[in-house]
Design an enzyme around this catalytic site. Structure first.
Site, mmCIF file in Angstrom:
data_model
loop_
_atom_site.group_PDB
_atom_site.id
_atom_site.type_symbol
_atom_site.label_atom_id
_atom_site.label_comp_id
_atom_site.label_asym_id
_atom_site.label_seq_id
_atom_site.Cartn_x
_atom_site.Cartn_y
_atom_site.Cartn_z
ATOM 1 N N SER A 266 0.810 -1.121 -0.190
ATOM 2 C CA SER A 266 0.017 -0.117 0.027
ATOM 3 C C SER A 266 0.844 1.311 -0.017
ATOM 4 O O SER A 266 1.018 1.705 1.122
ATOM 5 C CB SER A 266 -0.942 0.005 1.295
ATOM 6 N N LYS B 3 -0.687 5.903 7.932
ATOM 7 C CA LYS B 3 0.159 6.183 6.773
ATOM 8 C C LYS B 3 -0.848 6.193 5.607
ATOM 9 O O LYS B 3 -0.563 7.138 4.928
ATOM 10 C CB LYS B 3 1.103 4.963 6.812
ATOM 11 N N LYS C 45 -5.719 2.763 -3.949
ATOM 12 C CA LYS C 45 -5.848 1.828 -2.538
ATOM 13 C C LYS C 45 -5.942 2.993 -1.316
ATOM 14 O O LYS C 45 -6.632 2.531 -0.427
ATOM 15 C CB LYS C 45 -4.497 1.186 -2.308
#
Length: 290
Positions: A91, A235, A166
């Site tokens: 990711s 994140k 994503k």
């Protein structure tokens, strides 16, 4: 076709296992013991040295962040097979992914950003969804290996698009989880039976994966199983905010959500399951959801 898989975390471990059922697969992990464990369990071959990559057709990476991908790139670049594919299931950061793609292009290797969705359950069952960025012809070439662990593969655009989609997807997860947590905290303070409330919500317009699965299975049970770390969701929320800003989009909810997840990461703990963001709301309100 020969493949290699770098990064045997909660997602990568079962993904590499599925891959090996169809293609000879080499595995590498920063903790070597885990690679040997994977070899014993799935029959994969431990990648003892990166020189073994010289005849690998497809290299997968599934790492915490793009920073680790770049660290691996620095080590493996001299050994990559010309004409090969690098499929990055991390990711990751769309902008940095473009830089990785350019360096690999100079080495005659094609980079595809292919993050996955479906959680550890989907990884174990081999039913993940993959959002892929890169040249269409190369994505078609990658279909057989991707389908070894995925039930759905979608080409979403050029390199970087997979990571952008994503990040936005995970931002939506973050928003849904936070909003559901706030709603249930308010109901708890009123003395409402939360299981009954969720029974109604989950057949009504307010339902989401958070209300249908995450909160009943992880929060109300107080289990908070460590699957997807809170620090990683924070994140990803940051990457989604960067994506929005780089596009010039006005996304105030993204900005607020990102700041709240950073606060949860720092107060609840980065290694906690992402559903533990609710613990921050509970602390603020003096209630426990159960």
């Amino acid at each position: 076709m020969k493949t290699a898989f770098v990064g045997l975390g909660a997602m990568g471990y079962p993904m590499a296992g599925h891959l090996n059922t169809h293609f000879k697969t080499l595995v590498w992990n920063r903790t070597a013991e885990k690679a040997h464990q994977h070899s014993n369990e799935f029959g994969t071959v431990v990648l003892d040295g990166f020189a073994m990559l010289q005849d690998v057709d497809v290299l997968f990476t599934c790492l915490p962040t793009t920073r680790e991908v770049i660290e691996v790139l620095e080590q493996v670049l001299p050994y990559l097979k010309k004409g090969g594919l690098w499929i990055d299931c991390t990711s990751g950061d769309p902008v940095k992914s473009l830089e990785v793609a350019q360096r690999l292009q100079a080495a005659e290797v094609t980079y595809l950003d292919a993050p996955v969705s479906g959680g550890t359950t989907g990884a174990i069952q081999g039913t993940l969804s993959v959002m892929v960025g890169g040249p269409r012809a190369e994505i078609e070439r990658a279909q057989p290996v991707l389908q070894s662990f995925a039930s759905k593969v979608v080409h979403v655009g050029e390199v970087g698009s997979g990571h952008a989609v994503k990040a936005v997807n995970n931002m939506l997860l973050a928003i849904n989880l936070l909003s559901a947590g706030e709603g249930l905290v308010a109901l708890a303070k009123l003395g409402v039976n939360l299981e009954a409330a969720l029974e109604v919500i989950n057949v009504s317009s307010g339902r989401s994966n958070a209300t249908q699965n995450l909160i009943p299975q992880r929060v109300l049970t107080r289990e908070f199983p460590a699957t997807f770390a809170l620090g990683l969701l924070a994140k990803d929320a940051g990457i989604a905010l960067d994506v929005a800003r780089s596009s010039g989009a006005s996304t105030p909810l993204f900005a607020l959500t990102e700041s709240l997840y950073k606060a949860a990461r720092d107060t609840v703990g980065a290694a906690e399951d992402h559903t533990a963001v609710v613990k921050m709301l509970e602390t603020w309100n003096g209630v426990v959801l159960k």
